[in-house]
Scaffold this motif. Structure first.
Motif, PDB file in Angstrom:
ATOM      1  N   PRO A   1       8.763  -2.535   4.215  1.00 36.73           N
ATOM      2  CA  PRO A   1       7.561  -1.877   3.277  1.00 36.73           C
ATOM      3  C   PRO A   1       7.678  -1.180   2.145  1.00 36.73           C
ATOM      4  O   PRO A   1       8.333  -0.201   2.255  1.00 36.73           O
ATOM      5  CB  PRO A   1       6.734  -1.381   4.459  1.00 36.73           C
ATOM      6  N   VAL A   2       7.147  -1.332   1.088  1.00 36.74           N
ATOM      7  CA  VAL A   2       7.170  -0.611  -0.250  1.00 36.74           C
ATOM      8  C   VAL A   2       5.498  -0.185  -0.444  1.00 36.74           C
ATOM      9  O   VAL A   2       5.130   0.346  -1.580  1.00 36.74           O
ATOM     10  CB  VAL A   2       7.712  -1.141  -1.275  1.00 36.74           C
ATOM     11  N   TYR A   3       4.775  -0.717   0.493  1.00 34.96           N
ATOM     12  CA  TYR A   3       3.311  -0.375  -0.031  1.00 34.96           C
ATOM     13  C   TYR A   3       2.831   1.021   0.048  1.00 34.96           C
ATOM     14  O   TYR A   3       3.581   1.715   0.800  1.00 34.96           O
ATOM     15  CB  TYR A   3       2.301  -1.323   1.203  1.00 34.96           C
ATOM     16  N   LYS A   4       1.790   1.400  -0.485  1.00 44.22           N
ATOM     17  CA  LYS A   4       1.285   2.576  -0.317  1.00 44.22           C
ATOM     18  C   LYS A   4       0.990   3.198   1.123  1.00 44.22           C
ATOM     19  O   LYS A   4       0.462   2.531   2.018  1.00 44.22           O
ATOM     20  CB  LYS A   4      -0.179   2.754  -0.986  1.00 44.22           C
ATOM     21  N   SER A   5       1.446   4.262   1.637  1.00 47.25           N
ATOM     22  CA  SER A   5       1.652   4.855   2.884  1.00 47.25           C
ATOM     23  C   SER A   5       1.851   6.152   3.034  1.00 47.25           C
ATOM     24  O   SER A   5       2.545   6.884   2.123  1.00 47.25           O
ATOM     25  CB  SER A   5       2.729   4.108   3.490  1.00 47.25           C
ATOM     26  N   PRO A   6       1.253   6.924   3.937  1.00 49.34           N
ATOM     27  CA  PRO A   6       1.509   8.335   3.901  1.00 49.34           C
ATOM     28  C   PRO A   6       2.668   8.516   4.772  1.00 49.34           C
ATOM     29  O   PRO A   6       3.324   9.620   4.783  1.00 49.34           O
ATOM     30  CB  PRO A   6       0.357   8.758   4.866  1.00 49.34           C
ATOM     31  N   ASN A   7       3.581   7.386   5.139  1.00 49.85           N
ATOM     32  CA  ASN A   7       5.054   7.461   5.447  1.00 49.85           C
ATOM     33  C   ASN A   7       5.075   8.392   6.970  1.00 49.85           C
ATOM     34  O   ASN A   7       6.004   8.855   6.960  1.00 49.85           O
ATOM     35  CB  ASN A   7       5.885   8.059   4.327  1.00 49.85           C
ATOM     36  N   ASP A   8       4.280   8.249   7.827  1.00 47.92           N
ATOM     37  CA  ASP A   8       4.422   8.578   9.062  1.00 47.92           C
ATOM     38  C   ASP A   8       5.631   7.894   9.752  1.00 47.92           C
ATOM     39  O   ASP A   8       6.248   8.462  10.589  1.00 47.92           O
ATOM     40  CB  ASP A   8       3.064   8.406   9.895  1.00 47.92           C
ATOM     41  N   ASP A   9       5.611   6.489   9.558  1.00 46.62           N
ATOM     42  CA  ASP A   9       6.629   5.658  10.253  1.00 46.62           C
ATOM     43  C   ASP A   9       7.469   4.788   9.114  1.00 46.62           C
ATOM     44  O   ASP A   9       7.638   3.534   9.036  1.00 46.62           O
ATOM     45  CB  ASP A   9       6.080   4.759  11.208  1.00 46.62           C
ATOM     46  N   ASN A  10       7.750   5.714   8.129  1.00 44.23           N
ATOM     47  CA  ASN A  10       8.580   5.078   7.115  1.00 44.23           C
ATOM     48  C   ASN A  10       7.996   4.012   6.380  1.00 44.23           C
ATOM     49  O   ASN A  10       8.627   2.876   6.505  1.00 44.23           O
ATOM     50  CB  ASN A  10      10.209   4.946   7.657  1.00 44.23           C
ATOM     51  N   GLY A  11       6.839   3.854   6.207  1.00 45.39           N
ATOM     52  CA  GLY A  11       6.237   2.841   5.485  1.00 45.39           C
ATOM     53  C   GLY A  11       5.346   1.749   6.329  1.00 45.39           C
ATOM     54  O   GLY A  11       4.820   0.909   5.713  1.00 45.39           O
TER      55      GLY A  11
END
Length: 583
Positions: free
Chosen positions: A76-86
């Protein structure tokens, strides 16, 4: 007598053949394809912030074209707060700032297509981020139009969660929200609430988003934990797990095939895509429905039996104290799946991904003496089976587990949660738990790609988000790309063979000497051609049984081997050799 095939026609004709196949609209083109998984955060950093990005992928597409792969599966490269690396997505139609912009993605897509490489997106729709606008609205009130986009349940009579499900990342799978007086389900992190696929509006939103990406020009979807999207009514508890919890039973639910067929009808069937579903908990019989030959659902699935625990050795703490399958167990499992799906479905062939330890460390031998030999042997065993092969970034270099000693060096949420839980609640010594992380933790696969022997392996000139494996000076792309005996060159030849040898694609699989303790031997047969594949999974020399020696006597060509010269009666440590047989 037989000879080693070193014909340059594989190199010269490869791109032309693949290009013509695609131009001619070859049905089920993905059968001939080899897929390469990129974990963007760890692939290549272009702006020195220590994080891999889309521009870094753009820069390295020529490397992948040189390897010869057909499809990139992009995590995933989508917008994300990155709690689980995307894998916690807050906007499906935007790009995470760490990775760049949508314009950067479009450049990658355009260049990949120019190089005859397709792009497969990672579709994560079992859950979203809790920062997705749908969930922000969902938790405002029970009357909110988005409330039923997620799975909510009232507390039991004691005010506790509706069941005892354990999250895949430790702790309860339920989180209480005061504003609505209910618990929401999160099969993974509490910041990853599960979507309610029983709500037709959710399905409509997902299909609309998928169509948007297809119209942009992407070439397929890898579907994250897709076998979990349909939940059983009443949320029945599963088998007992640690600390009073039970396992989640959200696998292969009652409406899963209805939903996938609807997805296929409304989206997938309208484009020439490759689709693969990550299907934990699905067995070989169930897989025939997901990846059936009529094409009404998905093209293939990922199942995880062969990378899971040895069935002969009990585990007590889930995956953490699990030992890998022995070679006889692997052989039995490979054979089961090859035979079960023959003529009715299609296999995915893999031994590595972003959630698994490095295969040469798990199933081979990552010592200096045997790393290259065993990496080539494992690749041979997998790539000559029937199905579509998947290569995880760095696998083609023989990258190994990182064996990091300090918990402060780890970044993976699953590993960090397990470390805390196993020490504090199960009272396992910290040293033992650290051994679990070194052996099977997901960060082993996520250390930065080793491009060269410069600082930080050429991944970044900044501070890498995760430590680089300390062996990067010996194991890197720069020292392998032009070395004809390297692991990279071996993978390159395997890919070339798949593109030019119909037996590798269409041939029927038959296991040989199924009781042998060290040798995995099988044939692939198609029309008048047969391949004999021999792999020694041990670090000792072993005698080739007479029945196999008799087959070797009929060979007229060695397609590939990981030792310089073949011995007719023995296999040396981690030896792999493939013969073409007069049949």
């Amino acid at each position: 007598m037989y000879h080693v095939n070193t014909d340059d026609k594989y190199n010269k004709s490869l791109r032309y053949q693949i290009k013509k196949r695609k131009e001619n609209g070859m049905e089920k083109w993905w059968k001939n394809a080899v897929v390469y998984q990129i974990y963007p955060r760890s692939f290549k950093d272009s702006n020195d912030d220590g994080i891999g990005d889309l521009e870094g992928i753009y820069e390295k597409l020529d490397y992948l074209a040189e390897l010869g792969i057909d499809v990139i599966w992009m995590s995933p490269v989508y917008k994300s707060p990155n709690d689980d690396n995307g894998y916690d997505i807050s906007d499906y139609q935007d790009i995470m700032e760490d990775f760049g912009t949508m314009k950067d993605f479009d450049r990658v897509l355009e260049k990949a297509h120019r190089l005859n490489i397709k792009i497969m997106m990672d579709l994560v729709v079992n859950h979203t981020s809790d920062e997705h606008q749908w969930f922000i609205e969902s938790k405002k009130s029970k009357q909110n139009q988005y409330h039923d986009y997620y799975i909510w349940a009232d507390p039991d009579s004691n005010g506790k969660p509706p069941n005892r499900w354990k999250s895949c990342f430790s702790g309860s799978a339920w989180e209480y929200v005061e504003s609505v007086g209910q618990y929401y389900l999160h099969s993974f992190s509490r910041k990853q609430p599960d979507l309610n696929w029983d709500n037709p509006k959710v399905r409509e939103e997902v299909f609309k988003m998928m169509t948007w990406w297809c119209d942009k020009g992407i070439d397929g979807f890898r579907m994250d934990v897709i076998s979990m999207i349909s939940k059983y009514p009443g949320f029945p508890d599963g088998e007992e797990a640690a600390n009073g919890y039970t396992e989640i039973t959200s696998f292969d639910g009652p409406n899963i095939h209805q939903y996938l067929q609807e997805m296929n009808k409304k989206v997938l069937s309208k484009y020439r895509l490759i689709t693969v579903g990550e299907c934990p908990g699905v067995n070989a019989e169930q897989a025939k429905k997901y990846a059936n030959i009529d094409g009404s659902e998905l093209d293939m699935i990922f199942q995880f039996e062969h990378v899971s625990a040895s069935p002969s050795i009990p585990t007590h703490y889930g995956k953490w104290d699990a030992l890998p399958m022995t070679m006889p167990e692997l052989r039995e499992n490979f054979t089961k799946w090859q035979n079960a799906l023959e003529g009715c479905a299609w296999n995915s062939l893999f031994q590595s991904n972003h959630d698994q330890p490095r295969c040469v460390s798990r199933f081979g031998n990552d010592s200096a003496q045997y790393r290259e030999l065993s990496a080539k042997m494992l690749a041979t065993a997998i790539h000559f089976q029937k199905g579509t092969p998947y290569i995880y970034q760095g696998e083609e270099l023989g990258m190994t587990n990182a064996y990091m000693d300090e918990i402060e060096d780890y970044r993976d949420i699953e590993s960090l949660d397990a470390y805390k839980d196993l020490i504090e609640n199960v009272h396992i010594p910290a040293e033992t738990v650290m051994g679990y992380l070194k052996a099977i933790g997901r960060d082993n696969a996520r250390t930065p790609m080793q491009w060269d022997d410069s600082e930080n392996a050429g991944f970044t000139t900044g501070t890498p988000w995760l430590k680089v494996n300390k062996n990067y000076k010996e194991i890197n792309a720069a020292c392998q790309v032009n070395d004809p005996n390297s692991v990279f060159s071996y993978y390159k030849k395997l890919i070339h063979l798949r593109h030019t040898n119909d037996v590798m694609v269409e041939g029927k699989f038959d296991v040989l000497i199924p009781e042998h303790p060290k040798i995995f031997a099988y044939t692939r047969t198609f029309n008048e051609k047969q391949l004999l594949i021999l792999c020694n999974y041990s670090d000792t020399e072993t005698i080739i049984p007479e029945e196999i020696q008799e087959k070797i006597s009929k060979a007229y060509c060695i397609l590939i081997q990981n030792y310089e010269k073949a011995e007719k009666t023995i296999l040396r440590p981690y030896e792999a050799i493939v013969y073409e047989i007069n049949y």
